[in-house]
Design a protein around this motif. Structure first.
Motif, short mmCIF file in Angstrom:
data_model
loop_
_atom_site.label_atom_id
_atom_site.label_comp_id
_atom_site.label_asym_id
_atom_site.label_seq_id
_atom_site.Cartn_x
_atom_site.Cartn_y
_atom_site.Cartn_z
N VAL A 8 0.83 -1.22 0.00
CA VAL A 8 0.00 0.00 0.00
C VAL A 8 0.86 1.26 0.00
CG1 VAL A 8 -1.79 1.31 1.22
CG2 VAL A 8 -1.96 -1.19 1.05
N ASP A 9 1.72 1.38 1.01
CA ASP A 9 2.55 2.59 1.12
C ASP A 9 3.51 2.72 -0.04
OD1 ASP A 9 2.21 4.41 3.18
OD2 ASP A 9 2.83 2.91 4.64
N GLY A 10 3.45 3.85 -0.72
CA GLY A 10 4.38 4.08 -1.82
C GLY A 10 3.92 3.41 -3.11
N VAL A 11 2.82 2.66 -3.04
CA VAL A 11 2.30 1.96 -4.23
C VAL A 11 0.92 2.53 -4.58
CG1 VAL A 11 1.52 -0.27 -5.12
CG2 VAL A 11 3.65 -0.13 -3.81
N GLY A 206 11.75 -5.50 0.20
CA GLY A 206 11.03 -6.49 1.02
C GLY A 206 9.72 -6.94 0.40
N ASP A 207 9.19 -6.18 -0.55
CA ASP A 207 7.93 -6.57 -1.19
C ASP A 207 8.11 -7.76 -2.13
OD1 ASP A 207 6.38 -4.60 0.08
OD2 ASP A 207 7.02 -3.09 -1.39
N MET A 208 9.33 -8.00 -2.57
CA MET A 208 9.61 -9.12 -3.46
C MET A 208 9.26 -10.45 -2.79
SD MET A 208 10.52 -10.37 -6.30
CE MET A 208 11.65 -9.79 -7.56
#
Ligand code: MG
Length: 260
Positions: A8-11, A206-208
């Motif tokens: 969510v954040d930054g996306v 870290g989203d990977m």
């Protein structure tokens, strides 16, 4: 039909951490088309309910919206956050939270970072957001986050926890907690073989882990969509596409290719 996992954040938010209406609208279109949509965030459920969900249309059935808050400590379906559950395994001690809170109150951080009291499992400070376009304030808040992170490193480590620095905040969380926990739960819930295409959107390395978790769960068609700054992370058997812009602007650019 595809299966989407969004950080969510930054996306879905702009550089001032405000959810972007147009980006949310594009996500809504995906849901309307029958795709599975999920949010996997470090934010609290209270934050999602107050800031993101008001932008969702009531005309869409959100009962199959999978949500993971606080990286995986809180999980649930639909937009009624009171029905979601907190896994107490991942809650850090109150004494640790108090030590972190005290550091966040140091005078050097005034006006730059603030304690997030909506978090249930972790200790979080967030950047105090300035006026859109105020580059200097943005730089100062980023530096304050870095300084705070180094100041609390020993508190985090000595208590057996770990520190996660993101675009707008610093979290001290249980050592086993990552978005892998959240992604595993969503994948186990989804189980729809017709949704064999997995699309992950993230702006932090870290989203990977969401895409890697899908690979571990035998998904083969996985694309990681990078809207962060700098180079996109790379992984075997996971395609990566990068946007030319960061934040929600980048997400809109990439999503416009998906929605009819
Ligand atoms: Mg993010």
């Amino acid at each position: 039909m595809a299966f989407y996992m969004f950080d969510v954040d930054g996306v879905l938010t702009d550089e001032n951490a405000k959810p972007d209406k147009e980006a949310v609208k594009l996500v809504e279109d995906l849901a309307k088309e029958g795709n599975i949509v999920s949010f996997v965030t470090g934010r609290s459920r209270g934050w999602l309910s107050d800031n993101l969900f008001p932008l969702l249309s009531n005309d869409v059935d959100w009962s199959t919206l999978y949500c993971v808050a606080e990286h995986g400590a809180i999980k649930g379906r639909g937009t009624d956050i009171s029905s979601w559950s907190l896994d107490t395994t991942y809650v850090i001690d109150d004494e640790v939270k108090e030590l972190l809170y005290d550091v966040s109150k140091h005078s050097e951080f005034q006006g730059l970072i603030e304690w997030d009291d909506t978090k249930e499992s972790m200790g979080t400070v967030e950047a105090v957001h300035g006026e859109p376009g105020d580059r200097e304030h943005l730089r100062n808040t980023r530096k304050a986050l870095q300084d705070y992170a180094s100041k609390i490193e020993s508190i985090s480590k000595d208590s057996g926890n770990k520190t996660v620095v993101s675009t707008y905040g610093v979290d001290v969380i249980h050592p086993d907690l990552s978005k892998k926990i959240g992604a595993e739960w969503i994948i186990s819930e989804v189980k729809h073989k017709e949704h064999n295409k997995v699309l992950v959107f993230g702006d932090s390395t870290g989203d990977m882990v969401m895409a890697v978790t899908a690979r571990e769960q035998k998904y083969e068609d996985i694309t990681f969509h990078w809207v962060g700054e700098g180079n996109a992370p790379e992984e075997d058997r996971i395609s990566t596409v990068s946007s030319s812009a960061s934040f929600s602007k980048g997400t809109k650019e990439l999503l416009k290719k998906h929605t009819g």
